[in-house]
Each structure stands twice: as structure tokens, then as C-alpha cells.
Design a protein around this motif. Structure first.
Motif, PDB file in Angstrom:
ATOM      1  N   HIS A 118     -15.549  -3.102   7.931  1.00 15.35           N
ATOM      2  CA  HIS A 118     -14.359  -2.273   8.125  1.00 15.35           C
ATOM      3  C   HIS A 118     -14.365  -1.104   7.150  1.00 15.35           C
ATOM      4  CE1 HIS A 118     -10.121  -1.111   8.156  1.00 15.35           C
ATOM      5  NE2 HIS A 118      -9.952  -1.821   9.265  1.00 15.35           N
ATOM      6  N   GLN A 160     -14.746   3.014   7.920  1.00 19.25           N
ATOM      7  CA  GLN A 160     -13.765   3.976   7.405  1.00 19.25           C
ATOM      8  C   GLN A 160     -14.447   5.066   6.585  1.00 19.25           C
ATOM      9  OE1 GLN A 160     -10.747   1.237   5.515  1.00 19.25           O
ATOM     10  NE2 GLN A 160      -9.370   2.725   6.435  1.00 19.25           N
ATOM     11  N   ARG A 161     -15.370   4.667   5.733  1.00 22.19           N
ATOM     12  CA  ARG A 161     -16.112   5.633   4.912  1.00 22.19           C
ATOM     13  C   ARG A 161     -16.872   6.610   5.801  1.00 22.19           C
ATOM     14  NH1 ARG A 161     -20.838   2.632   2.836  1.00 22.19           N
ATOM     15  NH2 ARG A 161     -21.530   3.146   4.951  1.00 22.19           N
ATOM     16  N   GLY A 173      -7.450   9.596   5.610  1.00 22.44           N
ATOM     17  CA  GLY A 173      -7.690   8.167   5.741  1.00 22.44           C
ATOM     18  C   GLY A 173      -6.406   7.371   5.765  1.00 22.44           C
ATOM     19  N   SER A 174      -6.512   6.105   5.416  1.00 15.99           N
ATOM     20  CA  SER A 174      -5.389   5.177   5.583  1.00 15.99           C
ATOM     21  C   SER A 174      -4.361   5.237   4.458  1.00 15.99           C
ATOM     22  CB  SER A 174      -5.921   3.749   5.709  1.00 15.99           C
ATOM     23  OG  SER A 174      -6.709   3.408   4.584  1.00 15.99           O
ATOM     24  N   ASP A 189      -6.477   3.727  10.361  1.00 15.61           N
ATOM     25  CA  ASP A 189      -7.659   3.823   9.507  1.00 15.61           C
ATOM     26  C   ASP A 189      -8.119   5.264   9.351  1.00 15.61           C
ATOM     27  OD1 ASP A 189      -8.160   1.020   8.855  1.00 15.61           O
ATOM     28  OD2 ASP A 189      -8.433   0.789  11.014  1.00 15.61           O
ATOM     29  N   GLY A 190      -7.690   6.132  10.231  1.00 15.97           N
ATOM     30  CA  GLY A 190      -8.005   7.546  10.101  1.00 15.97           C
ATOM     31  C   GLY A 190      -7.164   8.353  11.069  1.00 15.97           C
ATOM     32  N   GLU A 220      -8.437   3.530  14.764  1.00 12.59           N
ATOM     33  CA  GLU A 220      -8.220   2.180  14.248  1.00 12.59           C
ATOM     34  C   GLU A 220      -9.541   1.422  14.324  1.00 12.59           C
ATOM     35  OE1 GLU A 220      -5.624   1.049  12.807  1.00 12.59           O
ATOM     36  OE2 GLU A 220      -3.796   1.918  13.667  1.00 12.59           O
TER      37      GLU A 220
END
Length: 210
Positions: A51, A55-56, A75-76, A91-92, A114
Motif C-alpha cells: 500500500h 502511494q509513493r 497525498g493522504s 490515498d491521492g 484509492e
């Protein structure tokens, strides 16, 4: 005559629904982050290594490509106002309007990301999809699987969402922000187990045709 037992009436305290204004004031005093589903706070939970890697990669892929353009990726850390009375921490997100440096909420996300997990997938696919559909600025909702290179994309259409499923060799097109990104780029640094090939050596030889 038999005596009948009397059970006293019980006063059960029913929690009163929170308003969005009440939630925002309450959340400022909390150490943890919470989402708001329109009636109550929902505590955020931690994610997995996959996860975090996705995201990264989202941040890397989108931030560089959007540099010098009017849209920005976040980001989140920022929450969004979804539908009329909900707050979510995707998540973004990509937004194409400015905001104050001290703001903590985005009211006009254009693209929402997400990363799905077993505990939240149903909510992401159904509840959040409805909320994001009811958010006028949202043009695309991208749900990224974390156990393989795959995504479900909801795109704004006249009568709601149109749905597209992407796999490892596909490209995520986002015309609303002028970008197209290979889906595999969001999974860089991750490896996934592949299903073993079927072993046909021990299969019985079919009889010859007459």
C-alpha cells in the motif's frame, strides 16, 4: 394469584448524528485521523508495505508530470469534502484550483485515487464510489489493487460513472488533467506471485479418434 414481575423501562442513550461542522471541529482536537461518513467519525488504520509503495509511486508519477501545470497532486495528508456531508482521506488526489497554505480540506478534487485493501475494498467500491460520484468536481475515480497490477477506473459520464478495468499492460488515461501513465509504473518496486503453469505431462493421453 401469581404476581407478575415488573421490568423497569430502560433509557438507552442513542448517539446523535454528528454534523459536518461538528466533525471538523472535533477532529481538530484528535491525535489520530478520522473520516466522516455523514453521521459519525471512522478511525483511519495503517496500511501494508505494498500500500505504501503504491502511494509513493503515485506521488512520483503524478508530481513530476504535473510540474508547471495548473493541477497538483496531493497525498493522504489532505482530506476531501465528498458529496454534501462526508469527509474522506483518499490515498491521492489531483486538484486544479488553488488553496490557502494552511487549509486541510479540498472541496474540488478532479481525480481521486484509492489503494484497495481487504478491510476497505467493499466500502471503497460501493460507498465511496457513490460519494465521489455525487462530488461534482470529481471526473475520475481510480481504485488500485495492491495484490497485483490492476485497477478499476470510474469515469464521469452523463448518467453517472462509466467503468473500465485495467491490467498490467494498460495505460491509465486521465484527459481531464492531460496525462496518460502506464499502470505498471504505480507498481514499481513490487513483485507479485504468478500462478504456476499447468502441468500437462501427467495428464492421460486422450484416445485416438476412430
Amino acid at each position: 394469584m401469581r404476581n407478575r414481575a415488573t421490568i423497569p423501562a430502560m433509557n438507552l442513550a442513542v448517539p446523535r448524528p454528528m454534523s459536518l461542522t461538528q466533525f471538523l471541529a472535533w477532529e481538530e482536537r484528535q491525535e489520530l485521523r478520522y473520516e466522516f461518513d455523514g453521521t459519525r467519525p471512522i478511525a483511519m488504520v495503517g496500511g501494508t508495505r505494498a500500500h505504501a509503495a503504491i502511494q509513493r509511486n503515485l506521488a512520483f508519477a503524478l508530481t513530476g508530470r504535473l510540474r508547471g501545470k495548473p493541477c497538483q497532486f496531493f497525498g493522504s495528508d489532505l482530506k476531501i469534502k465528498a458529496a454534501e456531508n462526508s469527509c474522506r482521506y483518499p490515498d491521492g488526489i489531483v486538484t486544479c484550483t488553488g488553496g490557502e497554505n494552511a487549509s486541510t480540506i479540498v472541496s474540488d478534487p478532479v481525480v481521486i485515487f484509492e489503494v484497495l485493501s481487504p478491510s476497505t475494498a467493499a466500502n471503497d467500491r460501493i460507498v465511496k464510489a457513490r460519494e465521489y460520484q455525487a462530488t461534482p468536481s470529481a471526473q475520475r475515480y481510480v481504485m488500485l489493487e495492491q495484490d497485483g497490477v490492476s485497477a478499476t477506473v470510474y469515469a464521469r459520464a452523463q448518467d453517472g460513472w462509466s467503468v473500465l478495468v485495467l491490467t498490467d499492460n494498460d495505460t491509465l488515461d486521465m484527459p481531464e488533467i492531460g496525462l496518460s501513465i502506464p499502470l505498471a509504473e504505480f507498481y514499481e518496486g513490487l513483485s507479485f506471485e504468478t500462478a504456476p503453469a499447468e502441468d500437462n505431462e501427467n495428464d492421460p493421453t486422450p484416445p485416438a479418434g476412430a
